[in-house]
Design a protein around this motif. Structure first.
Motif, PDB file in Angstrom:
ATOM      1  N   LYS A   6       0.837  -1.204   0.000  1.00 62.59           N
ATOM      2  CA  LYS A   6       0.000   0.000   0.000  1.00 62.59           C
ATOM      3  C   LYS A   6       0.870   1.251   0.000  1.00 62.59           C
ATOM      4  O   LYS A   6       1.989   1.251   0.506  1.00 62.59           O
ATOM      5  N   PHE A   7       0.295   2.305  -0.567  1.00 66.11           N
ATOM      6  CA  PHE A   7       0.937   3.616  -0.496  1.00 66.11           C
ATOM      7  C   PHE A   7       0.675   4.212   0.885  1.00 66.11           C
ATOM      8  O   PHE A   7      -0.354   3.935   1.497  1.00 66.11           O
ATOM      9  N   CYS A   8       1.565   5.078   1.353  1.00 68.19           N
ATOM     10  CA  CYS A   8       1.399   5.713   2.662  1.00 68.19           C
ATOM     11  C   CYS A   8       0.344   6.812   2.644  1.00 68.19           C
ATOM     12  O   CYS A   8       0.166   7.531   3.624  1.00 68.19           O
ATOM     13  N   GLY A   9      -0.376   6.937   1.568  1.00 65.16           N
ATOM     14  CA  GLY A   9      -1.473   7.904   1.441  1.00 65.16           C
ATOM     15  C   GLY A   9      -2.084   7.771   0.059  1.00 65.16           C
ATOM     16  O   GLY A   9      -1.676   6.924  -0.735  1.00 65.16           O
ATOM     17  N   LEU A  10      -3.060   8.608  -0.209  1.00 60.93           N
ATOM     18  CA  LEU A  10      -3.698   8.612  -1.526  1.00 60.93           C
ATOM     19  C   LEU A  10      -2.699   9.107  -2.562  1.00 60.93           C
ATOM     20  O   LEU A  10      -2.039  10.131  -2.363  1.00 60.93           O
ATOM     21  N   ILE A  11      -2.602   8.399  -3.675  1.00 63.60           N
ATOM     22  CA  ILE A  11      -1.702   8.791  -4.759  1.00 63.60           C
ATOM     23  C   ILE A  11      -2.534   9.163  -5.978  1.00 63.60           C
ATOM     24  O   ILE A  11      -3.431   8.427  -6.381  1.00 63.60           O
ATOM     25  N   ILE A  12      -2.212  10.335  -6.530  1.00 68.43           N
ATOM     26  CA  ILE A  12      -2.925  10.862  -7.686  1.00 68.43           C
ATOM     27  C   ILE A  12      -1.929  11.115  -8.815  1.00 68.43           C
ATOM     28  O   ILE A  12      -0.876  11.712  -8.598  1.00 68.43           O
ATOM     29  N   ASP A  13      -2.281  10.655 -10.010  1.00 68.21           N
ATOM     30  CA  ASP A  13      -1.492  10.946 -11.206  1.00 68.21           C
ATOM     31  C   ASP A  13      -2.350  11.842 -12.091  1.00 68.21           C
ATOM     32  O   ASP A  13      -3.021  11.386 -13.011  1.00 68.21           O
ATOM     33  N   GLN A  14      -2.350  13.114 -11.766  1.00 69.63           N
ATOM     34  CA  GLN A  14      -3.191  14.087 -12.458  1.00 69.63           C
ATOM     35  C   GLN A  14      -2.735  14.290 -13.903  1.00 69.63           C
ATOM     36  O   GLN A  14      -3.524  14.659 -14.759  1.00 69.63           O
ATOM     37  N   ASP A  15      -1.469  14.016 -14.178  1.00 67.78           N
ATOM     38  CA  ASP A  15      -0.938  14.205 -15.524  1.00 67.78           C
ATOM     39  C   ASP A  15      -1.423  13.146 -16.509  1.00 67.78           C
ATOM     40  O   ASP A  15      -1.629  13.433 -17.678  1.00 67.78           O
ATOM     41  N   ASN A  42      -8.775  11.331 -15.204  1.00 66.40           N
ATOM     42  CA  ASN A  42     -10.132  10.788 -15.255  1.00 66.40           C
ATOM     43  C   ASN A  42     -10.443   9.928 -14.026  1.00 66.40           C
ATOM     44  O   ASN A  42     -11.608   9.657 -13.737  1.00 66.40           O
ATOM     45  N   LEU A  43      -9.428   9.502 -13.282  1.00 66.14           N
ATOM     46  CA  LEU A  43      -9.620   8.669 -12.091  1.00 66.14           C
ATOM     47  C   LEU A  43      -9.544   9.471 -10.789  1.00 66.14           C
ATOM     48  O   LEU A  43      -9.859   8.941  -9.718  1.00 66.14           O
ATOM     49  N   THR A  44      -9.159  10.731 -10.879  1.00 58.97           N
ATOM     50  CA  THR A  44      -8.893  11.529  -9.675  1.00 58.97           C
ATOM     51  C   THR A  44     -10.102  11.634  -8.761  1.00 58.97           C
ATOM     52  O   THR A  44     -10.012  11.334  -7.571  1.00 58.97           O
ATOM     53  N   VAL A  45     -11.227  12.079  -9.271  1.00 58.21           N
ATOM     54  CA  VAL A  45     -12.393  12.318  -8.406  1.00 58.21           C
ATOM     55  C   VAL A  45     -12.843  11.031  -7.729  1.00 58.21           C
ATOM     56  O   VAL A  45     -13.086  11.020  -6.512  1.00 58.21           O
ATOM     57  N   GLN A  46     -12.930   9.932  -8.469  1.00 59.30           N
ATOM     58  CA  GLN A  46     -13.389   8.684  -7.847  1.00 59.30           C
ATOM     59  C   GLN A  46     -12.395   8.188  -6.798  1.00 59.30           C
ATOM     60  O   GLN A  46     -12.795   7.702  -5.740  1.00 59.30           O
ATOM     61  N   ARG A  47     -11.110   8.328  -7.075  1.00 62.08           N
ATOM     62  CA  ARG A  47     -10.114   7.918  -6.073  1.00 62.08           C
ATOM     63  C   ARG A  47     -10.278   8.746  -4.799  1.00 62.08           C
ATOM     64  O   ARG A  47     -10.200   8.217  -3.690  1.00 62.08           O
ATOM     65  N   ILE A  48     -10.496  10.037  -4.955  1.00 64.92           N
ATOM     66  CA  ILE A  48     -10.673  10.912  -3.787  1.00 64.92           C
ATOM     67  C   ILE A  48     -11.936  10.541  -3.020  1.00 64.92           C
ATOM     68  O   ILE A  48     -11.910  10.423  -1.797  1.00 64.92           O
ATOM     69  N   VAL A  49     -13.037  10.349  -3.720  1.00 71.14           N
ATOM     70  CA  VAL A  49     -14.294   9.985  -3.059  1.00 71.14           C
ATOM     71  C   VAL A  49     -14.119   8.690  -2.268  1.00 71.14           C
ATOM     72  O   VAL A  49     -14.533   8.586  -1.100  1.00 71.14           O
ATOM     73  N   ASP A  50     -13.494   7.696  -2.868  1.00 70.86           N
ATOM     74  CA  ASP A  50     -13.273   6.413  -2.198  1.00 70.86           C
ATOM     75  C   ASP A  50     -12.347   6.573  -0.997  1.00 70.86           C
ATOM     76  O   ASP A  50     -12.565   5.972   0.065  1.00 70.86           O
ATOM     77  N   TRP A  51     -11.316   7.378  -1.140  1.00 70.03           N
ATOM     78  CA  TRP A  51     -10.351   7.595  -0.065  1.00 70.03           C
ATOM     79  C   TRP A  51     -10.999   8.330   1.111  1.00 70.03           C
ATOM     80  O   TRP A  51     -10.802   7.946   2.265  1.00 70.03           O
ATOM     81  N   VAL A  52     -11.767   9.357   0.820  1.00 72.74           N
ATOM     82  CA  VAL A  52     -12.430  10.119   1.887  1.00 72.74           C
ATOM     83  C   VAL A  52     -13.410   9.222   2.644  1.00 72.74           C
ATOM     84  O   VAL A  52     -13.483   9.270   3.883  1.00 72.74           O
ATOM     85  N   LYS A  53     -14.146   8.384   1.929  1.00 73.70           N
ATOM     86  CA  LYS A  53     -15.052   7.440   2.586  1.00 73.70           C
ATOM     87  C   LYS A  53     -14.252   6.512   3.516  1.00 73.70           C
ATOM     88  O   LYS A  53     -14.642   6.262   4.658  1.00 73.70           O
ATOM     89  N   MET A  54     -13.131   6.021   3.024  1.00 73.65           N
ATOM     90  CA  MET A  54     -12.272   5.159   3.825  1.00 73.65           C
ATOM     91  C   MET A  54     -11.744   5.906   5.051  1.00 73.65           C
ATOM     92  O   MET A  54     -11.736   5.370   6.169  1.00 73.65           O
ATOM     93  N   LEU A  55     -11.329   7.162   4.876  1.00 75.89           N
ATOM     94  CA  LEU A  55     -10.836   7.960   5.999  1.00 75.89           C
ATOM     95  C   LEU A  55     -11.913   8.134   7.068  1.00 75.89           C
ATOM     96  O   LEU A  55     -11.634   8.007   8.261  1.00 75.89           O
TER      97      LEU A  55
END
Length: 174
Positions: A136-145, A149-162
């Motif tokens: 696992k990564f030590c936090g949420l990882i985003i590849d905005q570059d 297209n996956l950023t928002v869903q990754r954030i939503v899932d991560w915030v729910k997990m948090l």
């Protein structure tokens, strides 16, 4: 719950991700600050700190974090819940993908902060990352570059997990 999101950003991508994270915590009191304009004594006023950085150089945290990381100590973050997010470019820098967030993680752990929000590494295409601890990564990882297209869903899932981790942490400590 009072949340402070602190980010370091050169190109604006990390600031943008911080804004989306803030929006995902709609039911809470959230403030966002650039790391350049934060007083670390304020960290004590929040229930959750979220630290974000992009990755630069040979896999380091964004340069504006340097001064804050040098000042962090147990009196400020000891026992505090802290979540991390990092940005990286897997196409241009697959050998140090999102490694900058590890610099922040190491300082938080060294000063008795409680890191939550470890993130799965499935779905990413990279060669190496210092942010990867085990599987696992030590936090949420985003590849905005390359994967915006996956950023928002990754954030939503991560915030729910948090939110689930915070609820579990509170029930254990009450």
């Amino acid at each position: 719950m009072k949340i402070l999101i602190v980010y370091g950003s050169n190109t604006g991508n990390t600031a943008y991700v911080a804004e989306i994270i803030s929006s995902a915590f709609a039911e809470h009191e959230v403030e966002i600050r650039n790391v350049l304009s934060v007083d670390i004594e304020e960290f004590k006023q929040y229930d959750l700190l979220i630290f974000g950085t992009s990755t630069w150089g040979n896999g380091e945290a964004q340069k504006d974090w340097k001064e804050v990381l040098e000042k962090l100590d147990k009196s400020v973050i000891g026992g505090k819940l802290i979540a991390l997010f990092g940005l990286g470019d897997s196409a241009m820098f697959p050998e140090q993908f999102a490694s900058g967030v590890r610099d922040i993680y190491d300082v938080v752990i060294e000063n008795a902060g409680i890191v939550i929000g470890f993130w799965k590494n499935e779905g990413y295409n990279f060669q190496f990352s210092k942010a990867l601890l085990g599987d696992k990564f030590c936090g949420l990882i985003i590849d905005q570059d390359n994967e915006s297209n996956l950023t928002v869903q990754r954030i939503v899932d991560w915030v729910k997990m948090l939110e689930e981790e915070i609820a579990n942490h509170k029930s254990v400590n009450d």
